[in-house]
Write an enzyme that holds these catalytic residues in place. Structure first.
Site, PDB file in Angstrom:
ATOM      1  CG  PHE A 178     -11.732 -26.419 -45.337  1.00  0.00           C
ATOM      2  CD1 PHE A 178     -13.004 -26.943 -45.185  1.00  0.00           C
ATOM      3  CD2 PHE A 178     -11.362 -25.361 -44.512  1.00  0.00           C
ATOM      4  CE1 PHE A 178     -13.893 -26.428 -44.246  1.00  0.00           C
ATOM      5  CE2 PHE A 178     -12.246 -24.840 -43.571  1.00  0.00           C
ATOM      6  CZ  PHE A 178     -13.518 -25.375 -43.444  1.00  0.00           C
TER       7      PHE A 178
ATOM      8  CD1 TRP B  63     -26.370 -20.104 -49.081  1.00  0.00           C
ATOM      9  CD2 TRP B  63     -26.262 -18.738 -47.302  1.00  0.00           C
ATOM     10  NE1 TRP B  63     -27.555 -20.200 -48.403  1.00  0.00           N
ATOM     11  CE2 TRP B  63     -27.523 -19.374 -47.307  1.00  0.00           C
ATOM     12  CE3 TRP B  63     -25.968 -17.843 -46.281  1.00  0.00           C
ATOM     13  CZ2 TRP B  63     -28.484 -19.143 -46.342  1.00  0.00           C
ATOM     14  CZ3 TRP B  63     -26.926 -17.609 -45.298  1.00  0.00           C
ATOM     15  CH2 TRP B  63     -28.160 -18.237 -45.339  1.00  0.00           C
TER      16      TRP B  63
ATOM     17  CB  THR C  94     -28.507 -19.924 -34.462  1.00  0.00           C
ATOM     18  OG1 THR C  94     -28.227 -19.964 -35.868  1.00  0.00           O
ATOM     19  CG2 THR C  94     -29.810 -19.195 -34.214  1.00  0.00           C
TER      20      THR C  94
ATOM     21  CB  SER D  24     -20.345 -23.632 -47.047  1.00  0.00           C
ATOM     22  OG  SER D  24     -19.859 -22.393 -47.498  1.00  0.00           O
ATOM     23  CE1 TYR D  25     -24.386 -30.497 -43.911  1.00  0.00           C
ATOM     24  CE2 TYR D  25     -25.733 -30.885 -45.869  1.00  0.00           C
ATOM     25  CZ  TYR D  25     -25.220 -31.315 -44.661  1.00  0.00           C
ATOM     26  OH  TYR D  25     -25.512 -32.585 -44.204  1.00  0.00           O
TER      27      TYR D  25
ATOM     28  CG  HIS E  86     -26.125 -20.921 -38.932  1.00  0.00           C
ATOM     29  ND1 HIS E  86     -26.381 -19.753 -38.261  1.00  0.00           N
ATOM     30  CD2 HIS E  86     -25.351 -20.584 -39.990  1.00  0.00           C
ATOM     31  CE1 HIS E  86     -25.811 -18.751 -38.888  1.00  0.00           C
ATOM     32  NE2 HIS E  86     -25.175 -19.218 -39.921  1.00  0.00           N
TER      33      HIS E  86
HETATM   34  N1  RBF Z   1     -24.147 -21.312 -46.322  1.00  0.00           N
HETATM   35  C1  RBF Z   1     -22.970 -20.658 -46.476  1.00  0.00           C
HETATM   36  O1  RBF Z   1     -22.204 -20.996 -47.382  1.00  0.00           O
HETATM   37  N2  RBF Z   1     -22.629 -19.616 -45.654  1.00  0.00           N
HETATM   38  C2  RBF Z   1     -23.427 -19.207 -44.615  1.00  0.00           C
HETATM   39  O2  RBF Z   1     -23.062 -18.252 -43.905  1.00  0.00           O
HETATM   40  C3  RBF Z   1     -24.660 -19.895 -44.420  1.00  0.00           C
HETATM   41  N3  RBF Z   1     -25.473 -19.546 -43.412  1.00  0.00           N
HETATM   42  C4  RBF Z   1     -26.618 -20.254 -43.192  1.00  0.00           C
HETATM   43  C5  RBF Z   1     -27.441 -19.930 -42.106  1.00  0.00           C
HETATM   44  C6  RBF Z   1     -28.587 -20.670 -41.851  1.00  0.00           C
HETATM   45  C7  RBF Z   1     -29.443 -20.305 -40.659  1.00  0.00           C
HETATM   46  C8  RBF Z   1     -28.918 -21.742 -42.721  1.00  0.00           C
HETATM   47  C9  RBF Z   1     -30.161 -22.560 -42.466  1.00  0.00           C
HETATM   48  C10 RBF Z   1     -28.137 -22.041 -43.792  1.00  0.00           C
HETATM   49  C11 RBF Z   1     -26.985 -21.308 -44.055  1.00  0.00           C
HETATM   50  N4  RBF Z   1     -26.169 -21.623 -45.159  1.00  0.00           N
HETATM   51  C12 RBF Z   1     -24.981 -20.951 -45.322  1.00  0.00           C
HETATM   52  C13 RBF Z   1     -26.608 -22.564 -46.194  1.00  0.00           C
HETATM   53  C14 RBF Z   1     -26.104 -23.985 -46.022  1.00  0.00           C
HETATM   54  O3  RBF Z   1     -24.734 -24.090 -46.374  1.00  0.00           O
HETATM   55  C15 RBF Z   1     -26.925 -24.915 -46.936  1.00  0.00           C
HETATM   56  O4  RBF Z   1     -26.860 -24.446 -48.257  1.00  0.00           O
HETATM   57  C16 RBF Z   1     -28.392 -25.007 -46.529  1.00  0.00           C
HETATM   58  O5  RBF Z   1     -28.502 -25.298 -45.157  1.00  0.00           O
HETATM   59  C17 RBF Z   1     -29.144 -26.068 -47.332  1.00  0.00           C
HETATM   60  O6  RBF Z   1     -28.616 -27.336 -47.089  1.00  0.00           O
END
Ligand code: RBF
Length: 160
Positions: A122, A31, A95, A65-66, A97
């Site tokens: 981190f 991302w 939002t 990142s998650y 998130h």
């Molecule tokens: N992952 C990132 O690394 N950076 C982000 O800015 C980011 N924004 C997200 C926004 C939304 C609404 C969602 C649902 C996910 C986002 N994710 C982002 C992805 C997240 O880290 C992860 O890959 C997904 O939620 C799948 O588990």
């Protein structure tokens, strides 16, 4: 000190340990890849500049990142890995998130570090917008990837 006032690529380099035999894992979130690729370039180059063997730098991508926490757990449980550097960029949206992801990753990486007794760094930017991210990924405020790599090196020098 807020990173607005700090250049992330300026740090003390006294008494760094010898890292020529150390193995590093670098995990890069896909991302915001323009930002995370810049973080990666900084981290990789900093490791090499301070003596890492390029053959001992093990690089993997994760979707977002998650997923850094799980990636970090896989890396940390590998016996040959000495330190794990996690790179991501979570930009504030409409939002909340970003708050959920940031807290989950911060807690997740802390847990992995303690569970496996290895430095897990981190290297995640948590900016309000893309410009703030770029400013900290090789821009006016330096590169958080550099800072993440030097932090990993310094933590390898901490022992009791
Ligand atoms: N992952 C990132 O690394 N950076 C982000 O800015 C980011 N924004 C997200 C926004 C939304 C609404 C969602 C649902 C996910 C986002 N994710 C982002 C992805 C997240 O880290 C992860 O890959 C997904 O939620 C799948 O588990």
């Amino acid at each position: 000190m807020a990173s607005e006032l700090k250049n992330l690529s300026v740090f003390s380099t006294e008494n760094l340990p010898d890292i020529s035999e150390k193995h590093f894992a670098i995990l890069v979130a896909e991302w915001n890849s323009e930002v995370t690729n810049a973080l990666f370039n900084g981290a990789y180059q900093t490791l090499v500049n301070y003596g890492a063997n390029e053959e001992f730098i093990h690089v993997r991508t994760v979707p977002g990142s998650y997923e850094l926490s799980f990636g970090a757990a896989l890396a940390a449980q590998a016996s040959h890995i000495d330190a794990v550097i996690c790179l991501g960029c979570v930009i504030q949206g409409e939002t909340k998130h970003n708050d959920y992801i940031n807290h989950a990753v911060a807690q997740g990486l802390t847990n992995v570090s303690i569970q496996y007794n290895k430095p897990v760094i981190f290297g995640v930017l948590t900016p309000n917008n893309q410009q703030q991210a770029l400013d900290r990924a090789g821009g006016v405020h330096g590169n958080k990837g550099d800072e993440a790599a030097i932090t990993a090196i310094k933590m390898l020098g901490v022992s009791f």
